[in-house]
Design an enzyme around this catalytic site. Structure first.
Site, PDB file in Angstrom:
ATOM      1  N   LYS A  30       6.241  -0.805   7.504  1.00 41.71           N
ATOM      2  CA  LYS A  30       5.604   0.495   7.280  1.00 41.71           C
ATOM      3  C   LYS A  30       6.659   1.592   7.362  1.00 41.71           C
ATOM      4  CE  LYS A  30       1.705   3.381   8.769  1.00 41.71           C
ATOM      5  NZ  LYS A  30       0.524   3.449   9.656  1.00 41.71           N
TER       6      LYS A  30
ATOM      7  N   TYR B 177       2.123   9.900   2.944  1.00 40.30           N
ATOM      8  CA  TYR B 177       3.022  10.012   4.078  1.00 40.30           C
ATOM      9  C   TYR B 177       3.537   8.678   4.597  1.00 40.30           C
ATOM     10  CZ  TYR B 177       0.944  14.595   3.809  1.00 40.30           C
ATOM     11  OH  TYR B 177       0.514  15.812   3.348  1.00 40.30           O
ATOM     12  N   ALA B 178       3.225   7.594   3.938  1.00 46.61           N
ATOM     13  CA  ALA B 178       3.741   6.294   4.353  1.00 46.61           C
ATOM     14  C   ALA B 178       3.626   5.309   3.204  1.00 46.61           C
ATOM     15  CB  ALA B 178       2.983   5.768   5.579  1.00 46.61           C
ATOM     16  N   ASP B 179       4.529   4.352   3.194  1.00 51.27           N
ATOM     17  CA  ASP B 179       4.470   3.232   2.259  1.00 51.27           C
ATOM     18  C   ASP B 179       4.530   1.952   3.074  1.00 51.27           C
ATOM     19  OD1 ASP B 179       4.650   4.609  -0.406  1.00 51.27           O
ATOM     20  OD2 ASP B 179       6.514   5.333   0.476  1.00 51.27           O
ATOM     21  N   VAL B 180       3.728   0.970   2.694  1.00 53.70           N
ATOM     22  CA  VAL B 180       3.697  -0.307   3.401  1.00 53.70           C
ATOM     23  C   VAL B 180       4.124  -1.412   2.450  1.00 53.70           C
ATOM     24  CG1 VAL B 180       2.272  -1.953   4.692  1.00 53.70           C
ATOM     25  CG2 VAL B 180       1.864   0.509   4.932  1.00 53.70           C
TER      26      VAL B 180
ATOM     27  N   GLY C 217       0.838  -1.190   0.000  1.00 53.28           N
ATOM     28  CA  GLY C 217       0.000   0.000   0.000  1.00 53.28           C
ATOM     29  C   GLY C 217       0.868   1.233   0.000  1.00 53.28           C
ATOM     30  N   SER C 218       0.299   2.336  -0.454  1.00 53.29           N
ATOM     31  CA  SER C 218       1.080   3.566  -0.550  1.00 53.29           C
ATOM     32  C   SER C 218       0.186   4.764  -0.302  1.00 53.29           C
ATOM     33  CB  SER C 218       1.733   3.675  -1.930  1.00 53.29           C
ATOM     34  OG  SER C 218       2.524   4.836  -2.032  1.00 53.29           O
ATOM     35  N   GLY C 219       0.721   5.751   0.392  1.00 53.00           N
ATOM     36  CA  GLY C 219       0.015   6.999   0.632  1.00 53.00           C
ATOM     37  C   GLY C 219       0.998   8.146   0.593  1.00 53.00           C
TER      38      GLY C 219
ATOM     39  N   ASP D 181      -8.708   8.082  14.654  1.00 52.93           N
ATOM     40  CA  ASP D 181      -9.018   7.824  13.239  1.00 52.93           C
ATOM     41  C   ASP D 181      -9.599   6.430  13.072  1.00 52.93           C
ATOM     42  OD1 ASP D 181      -9.284   8.351  10.547  1.00 52.93           O
ATOM     43  OD2 ASP D 181      -7.206   7.828  10.051  1.00 52.93           O
TER      44      ASP D 181
END
Length: 479
Positions: A53, A35-38, A31-33, A146
């Protein structure tokens, strides 16, 4: 896997970290965003699957690690296995247990299987696991901030765990947030009322107790919607050139509407979550005040929508109510297209937010800035939960209430009579777990039908608008 975190930046690549790769094999991106990549990974010592993470914000990474350690050990909170701190050129890497699914996958699978949907005995087990995870966090003094289905991860054998604690805070043992309810303090000024300068769309705000109309004896200037939007355009132009004080906009005491409304007007309203960046996190650390701009809109408590910066675990309990309602309906209960629309949807169901329904609400930073016509006959939660028993509606009512002090705790709900009624919850091994989602799966399109039409502005969501300009900023009434 849901992505959390804040702003910042380092190498943005885990592959250049020999301290990590010497102990963990990186198998591929999960997964990717922003502010973070997993990444999916495997521990070299024993072959155990892990999630790596890479968090591009040291504040968020530290906060998540601290929260996970505080809540450990718990079967229903994701386990932190290792932590590689970042440096000048590297990001923090959190090593977590690998969990390939989340609760939103369960909801989507059940919705696709209608009319058979989700059997009651299975739904109860999912609900109990969510409650156990939240109760574990809260007993450790952690406020998640959240909670949503995408942040409730599930193992292949059906064990659900609370995850993605990048926005979490640990309440202090003494002081404002622990041992003294923020809505029950008896000081002359309610704790959430800002004692510092706040900003609404770049306009300085006076203390809420000092009404500019009373001080001046003058009628406020009346604006049309076009005038208001023109002023917003001017403020955006100033912001582009750095003329608006960014520190004021990001201050922990600035409200969510103050810092987010122009983005709601300008951008895609389906963007459900406010980006919680590194600078905002550091300001929270310095000021001690919480930001109201946390969580994902559909699951955000009313006090956050009205700008509260002093709150506790009750905001998680509202989110919990939205999650459990979604397990009943297989769709979000309050799918707002903007923060203003979100408040409007809640009011249409639960009724007007007043001192009678929410003591102290008039002191919330944005309470006197956004107005809605009085709802004479709210539709009620029963109408939002069709064909549900009284006990099923009751458990949601215990969470989705305006007054934070009256929301039932997760620990109390574990003993709710609903779970002792037939059919009894199935054991975890009896759950039907969906197949693992693909790496490139994006659930955003799955919920596209919940968009509020094609509008890209808060103001398009309502018929008429009455805008008043005062020394405090703008006061808006929607009908």
């Amino acid at each position: 896997m849901a992505i959390g975190g804040g702003g910042g930046g380092g190498s943005w690549s885990i592959h250049g970290r020999p301290d990590v790769t010497s102990r963990y094999e990186v198998l591929g991106r999960a997964g990717s965003g922003a502010y973070a990549d997993v990444y999916r990974g495997r521990r070299r010592s024993d072959g155990a699957p892990v999630a790596l993470k890479e968090v591009h914000d040291a504040v968020s990474a530290r906060r998540e690690a601290d929260a996970l350690l505080a809540a450990a050990p718990s079967r229903h909170v994701v386990a932190l296995l290792d932590h590689f701190p970042g440096g000048d050129h590297d990001d923090d890497v959190l090593v977590l247990e690998w969990l390939p699914l989340d609760l939103s996958a369960v909801v989507r699978a059940a919705a696709a299987a209608r009319p058979s949907a989700l059997p009651a005995a299975q739904r109860k087990r999912w609900m109990l696991q969510v409650l156990e995870g939240v109760a574990a966090c809260h007993s450790a003094g952690v406020v998640h901030r959240d909670l949503k289905p995408a942040n409730l991860l599930i193992s292949e054998d059906g064990v659900l765990k609370v995850a993605d604690l990048g926005q979490a805070r640990i309440l202090q043992e003494t002081g404002t947030y622990q041992g003294m309810h923020p809505y029950e303090q008896s000081s002359g000024v309610e704790p959430w009322v800002s004692q510092q300068r706040a900003v609404l769309h770049g306009v300085k705000e006076n203390h809420p107790s000092h009404d500019s109309e009373t001080q001046t004896g003058q009628e406020p200037e009346r604006l049309t919607a076009a005038d208001y939007l023109h002023e917003m355009d001017q403020l955006r132009a100033k912001s582009t050139h750095g003329d608006v004080d960014k520190m004021s906009l990001q201050d922990g005491n600035a409200s969510c509407l103050a810092t987010c409304s122009t983005a709601d007007i300008d951008d895609d309203p389906f963007r459900a979550s406010y980006s919680y960046d590194a600078e905002e996190g550091m300001l929270e650390e310095e000021s001690g005040a919480f930001t109201s701009c946390v969580g994902t809109r559909w699951f955000r408590a009313p006090e956050l929508l009205y700008g509260s910066t002093n709150y506790g675990q009750e905001v998680d309990l509202w989110s919990l109510g939205c999650i459990l309602a979604e397990l009943f309906n297989l769709e979000p209960i309050f799918p707002g297209t903007s923060d203003i629309d979100q408040i409007g949807r809640i009011i249409s169901v639960l009724g007007n937010i007043t001192e009678e329904t929410f003591p102290g609400c008039s002191n919330l930073p944005d309470y006197n800035k956004i107005f809605f016509n009085k709802v004479e006959k709210p539709i009620g939660l029963e109408a939002c939960l069709p064909d549900r028993s009284a006990s099923e509606v009751s458990i949601i009512k215990r969470l989705l209430c305006y007054d934070p002090t009256k929301r039932a705790s997760a620990a109390d709900l574990l003993n709710d009579p609903y779970f002792a009624e037939e059919p009894l919850p199935v054991p975890i091994e009896g759950l039907q777990v969906p197949e693992s989602k693909d790496e490139d799966d994006d659930s955003t399109e799955e919920w596209a039908n919940f968009r509020g039409g094609d509008s890209d502005s808060d103001f398009d969501e309502f018929g008429s608008m009455d805008v008043t300009k005062t020394d405090k900023g703008f006061s808006i009434r929607f009908s």
